[in-house]
Scaffold this motif. Structure first.
Motif, PDB file in Angstrom:
ATOM      1  N   THR A  12       0.832  -1.198   0.000  1.00 22.93           N
ATOM      2  CA  THR A  12       0.000   0.000   0.000  1.00 22.93           C
ATOM      3  C   THR A  12       0.869   1.250   0.000  1.00 22.93           C
ATOM      4  O   THR A  12       2.024   1.220   0.428  1.00 22.93           O
ATOM      5  N   SER A  13       0.298   2.335  -0.472  1.00 16.55           N
ATOM      6  CA  SER A  13       1.065   3.575  -0.566  1.00 16.55           C
ATOM      7  C   SER A  13       1.162   4.295   0.777  1.00 16.55           C
ATOM      8  O   SER A  13       2.081   5.088   0.999  1.00 16.55           O
ATOM      9  N   VAL A  14       0.212   4.038   1.679  1.00 15.89           N
ATOM     10  CA  VAL A  14       0.257   4.615   3.023  1.00 15.89           C
ATOM     11  C   VAL A  14       0.843   3.568   3.965  1.00 15.89           C
ATOM     12  O   VAL A  14       0.327   2.455   4.068  1.00 15.89           O
ATOM     13  N   LYS A  15       1.918   3.913   4.636  1.00 12.32           N
ATOM     14  CA  LYS A  15       2.635   2.964   5.480  1.00 12.32           C
ATOM     15  C   LYS A  15       2.211   3.086   6.947  1.00 12.32           C
ATOM     16  O   LYS A  15       1.598   4.067   7.360  1.00 12.32           O
ATOM     17  N   LYS A  16       2.590   2.074   7.711  1.00 14.56           N
ATOM     18  CA  LYS A  16       2.301   2.076   9.147  1.00 14.56           C
ATOM     19  C   LYS A  16       2.879   3.318   9.821  1.00 14.56           C
ATOM     20  O   LYS A  16       2.210   3.955  10.656  1.00 14.56           O
ATOM     21  N   ALA A  17       4.085   3.668   9.470  1.00 13.78           N
ATOM     22  CA  ALA A  17       4.729   4.843  10.066  1.00 13.78           C
ATOM     23  C   ALA A  17       3.939   6.117   9.765  1.00 13.78           C
ATOM     24  O   ALA A  17       3.872   7.026  10.601  1.00 13.78           O
ATOM     25  N   ASP A  18       3.334   6.180   8.575  1.00 12.88           N
ATOM     26  CA  ASP A  18       2.512   7.343   8.219  1.00 12.88           C
ATOM     27  C   ASP A  18       1.293   7.435   9.129  1.00 12.88           C
ATOM     28  O   ASP A  18       0.918   8.518   9.588  1.00 12.88           O
ATOM     29  N   ARG A  19       0.681   6.300   9.384  1.00  9.93           N
ATOM     30  CA  ARG A  19      -0.515   6.285  10.236  1.00  9.93           C
ATOM     31  C   ARG A  19      -0.151   6.626  11.678  1.00  9.93           C
ATOM     32  O   ARG A  19      -0.886   7.334  12.365  1.00  9.93           O
ATOM     33  N   GLN A  20       0.980   6.110  12.137  1.00  8.19           N
ATOM     34  CA  GLN A  20       1.429   6.429  13.492  1.00  8.19           C
ATOM     35  C   GLN A  20       1.712   7.923  13.627  1.00  8.19           C
ATOM     36  O   GLN A  20       1.372   8.540  14.647  1.00  8.19           O
ATOM     37  N   HIS A  21       2.313   8.492  12.604  1.00  8.17           N
ATOM     38  CA  HIS A  21       2.608   9.929  12.622  1.00  8.17           C
ATOM     39  C   HIS A  21       1.311  10.739  12.669  1.00  8.17           C
ATOM     40  O   HIS A  21       1.205  11.714  13.426  1.00  8.17           O
ATOM     41  N   LEU A  22       0.330  10.325  11.886  1.00  7.89           N
ATOM     42  CA  LEU A  22      -0.958  11.020  11.877  1.00  7.89           C
ATOM     43  C   LEU A  22      -1.645  10.912  13.239  1.00  7.89           C
ATOM     44  O   LEU A  22      -2.235  11.882  13.730  1.00  7.89           O
ATOM     45  N   ASN A  23      -1.550   9.730  13.859  1.00  4.88           N
ATOM     46  CA  ASN A  23      -2.194   9.504  15.159  1.00  4.88           C
ATOM     47  C   ASN A  23      -1.412  10.100  16.325  1.00  4.88           C
ATOM     48  O   ASN A  23      -1.932  10.211  17.431  1.00  4.88           O
ATOM     49  N   ASN A  24      -0.151  10.417  16.073  1.00  2.00           N
ATOM     50  CA  ASN A  24       0.725  11.001  17.092  1.00  2.00           C
ATOM     51  C   ASN A  24       1.027  10.027  18.238  1.00  2.00           C
ATOM     52  O   ASN A  24       1.196  10.427  19.386  1.00  2.00           O
ATOM     53  N   HIS A  25       1.068   8.739  17.920  1.00  2.19           N
ATOM     54  CA  HIS A  25       1.509   7.735  18.888  1.00  2.19           C
ATOM     55  C   HIS A  25       1.885   6.458  18.143  1.00  2.19           C
ATOM     56  O   HIS A  25       1.489   6.241  16.999  1.00  2.19           O
ATOM     57  N   LYS A  26       2.657   5.615  18.806  1.00  2.00           N
ATOM     58  CA  LYS A  26       3.019   4.325  18.234  1.00  2.00           C
ATOM     59  C   LYS A  26       1.810   3.392  18.244  1.00  2.00           C
ATOM     60  O   LYS A  26       0.846   3.612  18.983  1.00  2.00           O
ATOM     61  N   SER A  27       1.887   2.351  17.452  1.00  2.00           N
ATOM     62  CA  SER A  27       0.858   1.314  17.506  1.00  2.00           C
ATOM     63  C   SER A  27       1.459   0.056  18.122  1.00  2.00           C
ATOM     64  O   SER A  27       2.657  -0.202  17.997  1.00  2.00           O
ATOM     65  N   ALA A  28       0.612  -0.707  18.793  1.00  2.00           N
ATOM     66  CA  ALA A  28       1.081  -1.915  19.474  1.00  2.00           C
ATOM     67  C   ALA A  28      -0.117  -2.749  19.893  1.00  2.00           C
ATOM     68  O   ALA A  28      -1.263  -2.292  19.860  1.00  2.00           O
ATOM     69  N   VAL A  29       0.174  -3.984  20.291  1.00  2.00           N
ATOM     70  CA  VAL A  29      -0.839  -4.869  20.864  1.00  2.00           C
ATOM     71  C   VAL A  29      -0.592  -4.980  22.361  1.00  2.00           C
ATOM     72  O   VAL A  29       0.508  -5.336  22.790  1.00  2.00           O
ATOM     73  N   LEU A  30      -1.603  -4.660  23.140  1.00  2.00           N
ATOM     74  CA  LEU A  30      -1.567  -4.906  24.577  1.00  2.00           C
ATOM     75  C   LEU A  30      -2.315  -6.216  24.807  1.00  2.00           C
ATOM     76  O   LEU A  30      -3.541  -6.265  24.707  1.00  2.00           O
ATOM     77  N   TRP A  31      -1.557  -7.276  25.057  1.00  2.00           N
ATOM     78  CA  TRP A  31      -2.135  -8.624  25.107  1.00  2.00           C
ATOM     79  C   TRP A  31      -2.389  -9.022  26.563  1.00  2.00           C
ATOM     80  O   TRP A  31      -1.488  -9.412  27.290  1.00  2.00           O
ATOM     81  N   PHE A  32      -3.654  -8.922  26.987  1.00  4.23           N
ATOM     82  CA  PHE A  32      -4.046  -9.286  28.346  1.00  4.23           C
ATOM     83  C   PHE A  32      -4.309 -10.787  28.404  1.00  4.23           C
ATOM     84  O   PHE A  32      -5.136 -11.311  27.657  1.00  4.23           O
ATOM     85  N   THR A  33      -3.619 -11.476  29.289  1.00  5.76           N
ATOM     86  CA  THR A  33      -3.804 -12.913  29.445  1.00  5.76           C
ATOM     87  C   THR A  33      -3.973 -13.242  30.923  1.00  5.76           C
ATOM     88  O   THR A  33      -3.376 -12.602  31.789  1.00  5.76           O
ATOM     89  N   GLY A  34      -4.793 -14.236  31.196  1.00  9.58           N
ATOM     90  CA  GLY A  34      -5.033 -14.645  32.573  1.00  9.58           C
ATOM     91  C   GLY A  34      -6.248 -15.546  32.641  1.00  9.58           C
ATOM     92  O   GLY A  34      -6.970 -15.735  31.654  1.00  9.58           O
TER      93      GLY A  34
END
Length: 199
Positions: A12-34
């Protein structure tokens, strides 16, 4: 099932880094297990509300909700549990690519399955959060009445009763819900995300 071989990953022409820059934060998975009843859904829901108030772009994937749709054809055998987590891992990966902080609340009892999801993401994109709570306390809480049914033999392959739960070996965060309030737990995770410059 026959697997398709005539497929090519479409860039795709829009990259993950572009979306993170637009959102003004990193992206990640917070994986809750228990264990069931440990507080995964309650905590992850409260955390998402706090992140939303901080203008963070999030999405919350909860175990029961996903089994109403995407994974409605899966049961609770070891094989189905593995496939359940594999699918959630793939969805989470897409959401990370979309620039979101994705909160997933799943028992995800097997270390190997959690490690597999971690391996599909970049090194800093998987944050394992162990929602620690003793089996006795989870069973005492029993918010859905599932432990009672499992003890009566009405539910088979129930984690903690007749199916195993493998505690995380090296989680990024441990939340002890027997000794920490929801508010304290949320702030522990927020502090981690700020300290590591996710938000």
């Amino acid at each position: 099932m026959n697997k398709s071989t005539n497929i090519v990953w479409q860039k795709t022409s829009v990259k993950k880094a572009d979306r993170q820059h637009l959102n003004n934060h990193k992206s990640a998975v917070l994986w809750f297990t228990g264990l069931s009843g440990s507080g995964k859904s309650t905590l992850s829901s409260a955390l998402e509300k706090e992140l939303f108030s901080l203008e963070t772009h999030t999405y919350h994937l909860d175990g029961d909700n996903v089994r109403h749709g995407l994974n409605k054809n899966l049961g609770f055998s070891p094989e189905d549990r593995e496939e359940n987590i594999r699918r959630i891992g793939e969805v989470s990966k897409l959401m990370v690519d979309a620039g979101l902080i994705t909160l997933t609340a799943f028992i995800s009892p097997y270390q190997e399955d959690r490690d597999h999801v971690r391996a599909t993401l970049a090194q800093d994109e998987f944050i394992e959060i162990y929602v620690k709570c003793s089996l006795d306390m989870c069973e005492a809480r029993d918010p859905k009445g599932l432990y009672k049914k499992a003890r009566l033999g009405e539910i088979n392959n129930f984690t903690g009763i007749d199916a195993p739960y493998e505690e995380p070996l090296h989680p990024e965060i441990v939340i002890d819900t027997e000794n920490q309030s929801i508010e304290e737990s949320v702030q522990t995770i927020i502090h981690y995300l700020k300290d590591k410059q996710y938000i």
